[in-house]
Enzyme design. Structure first.
Site: not given
Ligand SMILES: N[C@@H](CCO)C(=O)O
Ligand SMILES: CC(=O)SCCNC(=O)CCNC(=O)[C@H](O)C(C)(C)COP(=O)(O)OP(=O)(O)OC[C@H]1O[C@@H](n2cnc3c(N)ncnc32)[C@H](O)[C@@H]1OP(=O)(O)O
Length: 358
Positions: A164, A307, A337
Site C-alpha cells: 500500500s 483490491d 486491499h
Molecule cells: N488498513 C491499512 C490500509 C491502508 O493501506 C492501513 O490502515 O494502513
C-alpha cells in the site's frame, strides 16, 4: 516539499495529539530515533529493528508501513500501542523475515504520528507545527529514509518491502536510488495515484478539515470501505440490523473509525494522504514507464485479486515496465486491499521469493 497554500487546513493540526498516542518514549525497548533534516524541516525518524546487522550490512531489509501503520511491524499490542505488529506473522524464527538471518529496519514514515516528526510535533520556533507543517511528497519521505540508511551505514538494502503506501515508498526507493535496492517487493500499490484515489482522498480531507476528530472518523469509514471488497461486505454483513438499530456494516465502520480516532492524529492523516496523492514515480522523469526502467532491483510485484483501491492492473503496469520483474503475482483473497495485512501465508511466500529464501 512546499509550504501550504494560504488558508489551508484552518482547522487541521490544532488538535492536541490523541491521548495514548505512541509518540514519545520507548515502550518496547527497541525503538530508536534518528535526527536528520530536509530543507526547512528538521526531523526525527522513529524506527525499530530486529536481528543483527552483518559487518558489511549486506543483510539489511527495509520494511515500509502503510497509511496508519508504524514501526511496530512485529510484537504484541503494548501500552500506548493498541494493535499488535501489522506483519507480526512475517517476523520471527523460521518466518519469512527471520531475525537470525536478516537485519530488519522499520521506520515510522515522515509526517506520521508514531514517533517520527509530523504536524503534531514541535517546530523549530517552539510552537506545534500544526497546519504550518510543510506539504510532503512520497519523494520527501524517501529522502528522509535515505538519510536514515546513511546513518545506519547501509549502502544498499538486501531488500525493500512495502504494501500500500509502503509499496509506494518501496517503489520510489528503487526508482530514485536504484544502486541502493538489491531486491524489491511492491505489494498492492500503484506507480501513481489515480483520479479515483485522489477523489476518495479528497472526500476524506474535506471531512477532516471540517472537524479534525469527527472528520478523521468519517475519513476512516470512507477509506475502510475501499480497503475491503464488495462481496466480502455483502457476505459478512448483508442487510443485518443490530439491536441498537444500526446496520451491522455501519457498526463495523463505526468500530474502525473509533479505533483510529483513538490512536491517530488527524493532521498526520492529512499530511500522509496528501503525500499519497502526490505519488507519481514518473513525474519529471519522462513518465511512469521511463521511470520504472531505472529500477535495477530483483523485483516482485504483487496485487490482490479483490483490491478495488489499487486494482491488479495498477500492479500489472509496474510488472510490465520494471526490467526483469517477471509476471505479476496475484494474492487470492476475499478481503480486498487489506489482504496485504491479512493473507500472511501468501505474503510470506512473496517475501521468500524476493529474498531468495523460498
Ligand atoms: N488498513 C491499512 C490500509 C491502508 O493501506 C492501513 O490502515 O494502513
Ligand atoms: C498498515 C498498517 O499496518 S495499519 C495497522 C494495522 N491496521 C489497522 O489497524 C487498520 C485497521 N484494521 C484493519 O484494517 C483490519 O482490521 C485488519 C486488516 C488489521 C485486520 O482485518 P480483519 O482481521 O479482517 O479484521 P476486521 O476488519 O474484520 O475487523 C475486526 C474488528 O471489527 C469488529 N467488528 C466486526 N463486526 C462488527 C460489527 N458488526 N460491529 C462492530 N464491530 C465489529 C471486531 O470485533 C474486531 O474488533 P477488534 O479489531 O477491535 O478486535
Amino acid at each position: 516539499m512546499t509550504s501550504r497554500p494560504p488558508g489551508f487546513g484552518s482547522t487541521v493540526g490544532e488538535t492536541p495529539p490523541a491521548a495514548g498516542g505512541w509518540r514519545e518514549g520507548d515502550p518496547n525497548g527497541r525503538r530508536r530515533w534518528f535526527r536528520g533534516a530536509l530543507p526547512g524541516l528538521p526531523f526525527r525518524i522513529a524506527y525499530e529493528t530486529w536481528g543483527t546487522p552483518a559487518a558489511d550490512r549486506s543483510n539489511a531489509v527495509l520494511v515500509l508501513h502503510a497509511l496508519t501503520g508504524d514501526s511496530h511491524v512485529a510484537g504484541p499490542a503494548e501500552p500506548g500501542h493498541p494493535t499488535p505488529g501489522w506483519w507480526d506473522g512475517l517476523v520471527g524464527p523460521g518466518r519469512a523475515l527471520d531475525p537470525a538471518r536478516w537485519f530488519i529496519v522499520a521506520p515510522n514514515v515522515l509526517g506520521g504520528c508514531q514517533g517520527t516528526t509530523g504536524p503534531w510535533a514541535t517546530a523549530p520556533d517552539g510552537r506545534p507545527w500544526g497546519a504550518r507543517f510543510p506539504r510532503l511528497t512520497v519523494r520527501d519521505q524517501v529522502a528522509a529514509e535515505v538519510q536514515l540508511a546513511d546513518a545506519l551505514g547501509i549502502d544498499a538494502w538486501a531488500a525493500v518491502l512495502g504494501g500500500s503506501m509502503g509499496g509506494m515508498r518501496a517503489l520510489e526507493w528503487a526508482v530514485s536510488e536504484p544502486d541502493r535496492v538489491r531486491a524489491l517487493l511492491v505489494l498492492a500499490a500503484p506507480a501513481a495515484s489515480t483520479a479515483e484515489n485522489i477523489a476518495l482522498a479528497s472526500a476524506q480531507l474535506h471531512a477532516i478539515r471540517l472537524d479534525p476528530v469527527r472528520g478523521l472518523g468519517v475519513a476512516r469509514r470512507i477509506a475502510h470501505v475501499s480497503y475491503r471488497s464488495e462481496p466480502e461486505l455483502d457476505a459478512r454483513f448483508g442487510r443485518a440490523v443490530q439491536d441498537d438499530g444500526r446496520f451491522a456494516v455501519e457498526s463495523y465502520l463505526d468500530h474502525h473509525a473509533d479505533k483510529l480516532v483513538r490512536r491517530f492524529d488527524p493532521a498526520s492523516y492529512v499530511t500522509l494522504t496528501e503525500a499519497m496523492n502526490s505519488h507519481d514515480v514518473g513525474r519529471g522523469r519522462g513518465g511512469v514507464r521511463a521511470a520504472l526502467r531505472r529500477v535495477t532491483a530483483r523485483t516482485v510485484v504483487a496485487g490482490i485479486d479483490s483490491d478495488r483501491l489499487y486494482p491488479l492492473r495498477r500492479q500489472a503496469e509496474i510488472a510490465d515496465a520494471v526490467p526483469g520483474a517477471g509476471d505479476l503475482r496475484v494474492v487470492t483473497s476475499p478481503h480486498g486491499h487489506d489482504a496485504f495485512l491479512i493473507e500472511v501465508d501468501q505474503v510470506s511466500k512473496l517475501v521468500d521469493d524476493v529474498l531468495g529464501t523460498g
